[in-house]
Design a protein around this motif. Structure first.
Motif, PDB file in Angstrom:
ATOM      1  N   ASN A 112       0.867  -1.191   0.000  1.00  0.00           N
ATOM      2  CA  ASN A 112       0.000   0.000   0.000  1.00  0.00           C
ATOM      3  C   ASN A 112       0.896   1.231   0.000  1.00  0.00           C
ATOM      4  O   ASN A 112       2.121   1.117   0.125  1.00  0.00           O
ATOM      5  CB  ASN A 112      -0.956  -0.012   1.195  1.00  0.00           C
ATOM      6  CG  ASN A 112      -0.207  -0.026   2.511  1.00  0.00           C
ATOM      7  OD1 ASN A 112       0.518   0.903   2.828  1.00  0.00           O
ATOM      8  ND2 ASN A 112      -0.355  -1.106   3.252  1.00  0.00           N
ATOM      9  N   GLY A 122      -1.596  -6.508   5.340  1.00  0.00           N
ATOM     10  CA  GLY A 122      -1.992  -7.915   5.351  1.00  0.00           C
ATOM     11  C   GLY A 122      -1.574  -8.600   4.065  1.00  0.00           C
ATOM     12  O   GLY A 122      -0.658  -8.154   3.375  1.00  0.00           O
ATOM     13  N   VAL A 134      -0.200 -10.577   0.948  1.00  0.00           N
ATOM     14  CA  VAL A 134       1.154 -10.943   0.547  1.00  0.00           C
ATOM     15  C   VAL A 134       2.171  -9.965   1.157  1.00  0.00           C
ATOM     16  O   VAL A 134       3.304 -10.344   1.481  1.00  0.00           O
ATOM     17  CB  VAL A 134       1.243 -11.042  -0.995  1.00  0.00           C
ATOM     18  CG1 VAL A 134       1.248  -9.697  -1.666  1.00  0.00           C
ATOM     19  CG2 VAL A 134       2.430 -11.866  -1.419  1.00  0.00           C
ATOM     20  N   ASP A 135       1.754  -8.732   1.359  1.00  0.00           N
ATOM     21  CA  ASP A 135       2.614  -7.714   1.979  1.00  0.00           C
ATOM     22  C   ASP A 135       3.017  -8.162   3.392  1.00  0.00           C
ATOM     23  O   ASP A 135       4.215  -8.154   3.753  1.00  0.00           O
ATOM     24  CB  ASP A 135       1.811  -6.399   2.038  1.00  0.00           C
ATOM     25  CG  ASP A 135       2.645  -5.178   2.381  1.00  0.00           C
ATOM     26  OD1 ASP A 135       3.871  -5.307   2.505  1.00  0.00           O
ATOM     27  OD2 ASP A 135       2.049  -4.089   2.527  1.00  0.00           O
ATOM     28  N   SER A 148      -3.216  -6.438  -6.656  1.00  0.00           N
ATOM     29  CA  SER A 148      -4.558  -5.810  -6.537  1.00  0.00           C
ATOM     30  C   SER A 148      -5.723  -6.787  -6.488  1.00  0.00           C
ATOM     31  O   SER A 148      -6.868  -6.343  -6.375  1.00  0.00           O
ATOM     32  CB  SER A 148      -4.839  -4.799  -7.667  1.00  0.00           C
ATOM     33  OG  SER A 148      -4.187  -3.584  -7.434  1.00  0.00           O
ATOM     34  N   GLY A 195      -6.491  -9.111  -4.266  1.00  0.00           N
ATOM     35  CA  GLY A 195      -6.950  -9.547  -2.943  1.00  0.00           C
ATOM     36  C   GLY A 195      -7.802  -8.457  -2.317  1.00  0.00           C
ATOM     37  O   GLY A 195      -8.908  -8.166  -2.780  1.00  0.00           O
TER      38      GLY A 195
HETATM   39  N1  AR6 Z   1       2.175 -15.808  -2.007  1.00  0.00           N
HETATM   40  C1  AR6 Z   1       1.557 -15.580  -3.177  1.00  0.00           C
HETATM   41  N2  AR6 Z   1       0.389 -14.928  -3.259  1.00  0.00           N
HETATM   42  C2  AR6 Z   1      -0.182 -14.499  -2.113  1.00  0.00           C
HETATM   43  C3  AR6 Z   1       0.407 -14.693  -0.849  1.00  0.00           C
HETATM   44  C4  AR6 Z   1       1.648 -15.391  -0.819  1.00  0.00           C
HETATM   45  N3  AR6 Z   1       2.299 -15.619   0.319  1.00  0.00           N
HETATM   46  N4  AR6 Z   1      -0.408 -14.130   0.090  1.00  0.00           N
HETATM   47  C5  AR6 Z   1      -1.466 -13.616  -0.573  1.00  0.00           C
HETATM   48  N5  AR6 Z   1      -1.341 -13.839  -1.894  1.00  0.00           N
HETATM   49  P1  AR6 Z   1      -3.318  -8.867  -1.459  1.00  0.00           P
HETATM   50  P2  AR6 Z   1      -3.757  -6.368  -2.966  1.00  0.00           P
HETATM   51  C6  AR6 Z   1      -2.212 -13.421  -3.013  1.00  0.00           C
HETATM   52  O1  AR6 Z   1      -4.569  -8.638  -0.685  1.00  0.00           O
HETATM   53  O2  AR6 Z   1      -5.086  -6.832  -3.436  1.00  0.00           O
HETATM   54  C7  AR6 Z   1      -2.147  -5.484   1.870  1.00  0.00           C
HETATM   55  O3  AR6 Z   1      -2.683  -5.300   3.136  1.00  0.00           O
HETATM   56  C8  AR6 Z   1      -3.674 -13.207  -2.730  1.00  0.00           C
HETATM   57  O4  AR6 Z   1      -4.372 -14.446  -2.757  1.00  0.00           O
HETATM   58  O5  AR6 Z   1      -2.108  -9.313  -0.720  1.00  0.00           O
HETATM   59  O6  AR6 Z   1      -2.828  -5.727  -3.950  1.00  0.00           O
HETATM   60  C9  AR6 Z   1      -1.309  -4.300   1.421  1.00  0.00           C
HETATM   61  O7  AR6 Z   1      -0.625  -3.699   2.495  1.00  0.00           O
HETATM   62  C10 AR6 Z   1      -4.068 -12.321  -3.912  1.00  0.00           C
HETATM   63  O8  AR6 Z   1      -4.308 -13.112  -5.071  1.00  0.00           O
HETATM   64  O9  AR6 Z   1      -2.874  -7.510  -2.261  1.00  0.00           O
HETATM   65  C11 AR6 Z   1      -2.333  -3.378   0.846  1.00  0.00           C
HETATM   66  O10 AR6 Z   1      -2.980  -2.611   1.847  1.00  0.00           O
HETATM   67  C12 AR6 Z   1      -2.795 -11.508  -4.184  1.00  0.00           C
HETATM   68  O11 AR6 Z   1      -1.762 -12.143  -3.437  1.00  0.00           O
HETATM   69  C13 AR6 Z   1      -3.331  -4.310   0.216  1.00  0.00           C
HETATM   70  O12 AR6 Z   1      -3.221  -5.534   0.942  1.00  0.00           O
HETATM   71  C14 AR6 Z   1      -2.863 -10.048  -3.774  1.00  0.00           C
HETATM   72  O13 AR6 Z   1      -3.669  -9.907  -2.615  1.00  0.00           O
HETATM   73  C15 AR6 Z   1      -3.001  -4.614  -1.236  1.00  0.00           C
HETATM   74  O14 AR6 Z   1      -4.035  -5.372  -1.786  1.00  0.00           O
END
Ligand code: AR6
Length: 180
Positions: free
Chosen positions: A25, A32, A34-35, A124, A126
């Motif tokens: 972000n 939360g 992947v971050d 983006s 998730g």
């Molecule tokens: N390995 C691979 N993919 C993953 C993993 C992992 N360990 N963990 C989650 N994913 P998201 P966004 C996938 O929500 O939508 C954070 O809080 C997940 O299933 O992580 O870009 C940041 O700080 C999904 O398909 O990222 C921001 O505030 C993908 O990663 C916000 O979330 C992305 O999901 C960013 O949201």
């Protein structure tokens, strides 16, 4: 399929590549998804370096070291929050270009650092709710365009967290293959 693109189901934090991409972000101070997983695996030095970066705009990308990760580098990018309808119809939306810029800017950094292999999550899709197939098509298009111009990048991995997500990338790759 291009020899230099692979799709796999797995955990991004465990990939043995030169760089992994963080779906961050704009604060770059963790979160939360992947971050959170990347910060946990990399250790507190990653947050300390991120604090020096003064955040990141949507569509931009900034690079840090990987610390305790197998990857030497982390490229942090901020995807757009999807504000369209939940159906994600095909009409162009501003979020499409912002997501494309994330991929372009991350790929650009591979030219400026010694990065021959890179792994992306589905940016983006998730918490930020970007429709998954639509996002995968943009990711595949941008990576293909970059690889066509850049021979130094040896491998681009799309790392999916589930089998259904992996199928979506396969579909996007096959679709883009037919379209060429
Ligand atoms: N390995 C691979 N993919 C993953 C993993 C992992 N360990 N963990 C989650 N994913 P998201 P966004 C996938 O929500 O939508 C954070 O809080 C997940 O299933 O992580 O870009 C940041 O700080 C999904 O398909 O990222 C921001 O505030 C993908 O990663 C916000 O979330 C992305 O999901 C960013 O949201």
């Amino acid at each position: 399929m291009s020899d230099r693109i692979e799709v796999l189901r797995g955990d991004l934090t465990q990939q043995n590549v030169d760089a992994i991409v963080n779906a961050a972000n704009s604060s770059l101070l963790g979160g939360g998804g992947v971050d959170g997983a990347i910060h946990r695996a990399a250790g507190p030095q990653l947050l300390a370096e991120c604090r020096q970066l003064n955040g990141c705009e949507t569509g931009e990308a900034k690079i840090t070291q990987g610390y305790n990760l197998p990857a030497k580098w982390v490229i942090h990018t901020v995807g757009p929050v999807w504000r369209g309808s939940s159906l994600g119809r095909d009409d162009p939306r501003p979020e499409d270009e912002l997501l494309a810029r994330c991929y372009r800017n991350c790929l650009q950094l591979t030219q400026e650092y010694p990065i021959a292999t890179i792994a992306f999550p589905a940016i983006s899709t998730g918490v930020y709710r970007f429709p998954k197939l639509r996002a995968a098509k943009i990711a595949v298009r941008e990576v293909r365009q970059f690889l066509a111009r850049n021979s130094a990048l040896e491998l681009v991995l799309f790392v999916c967290f589930s089998d259904p997500d992996r199928s979506i990338y396969q579909q996007a790759l096959e679709g883009s293959h037919r379209a060429r």
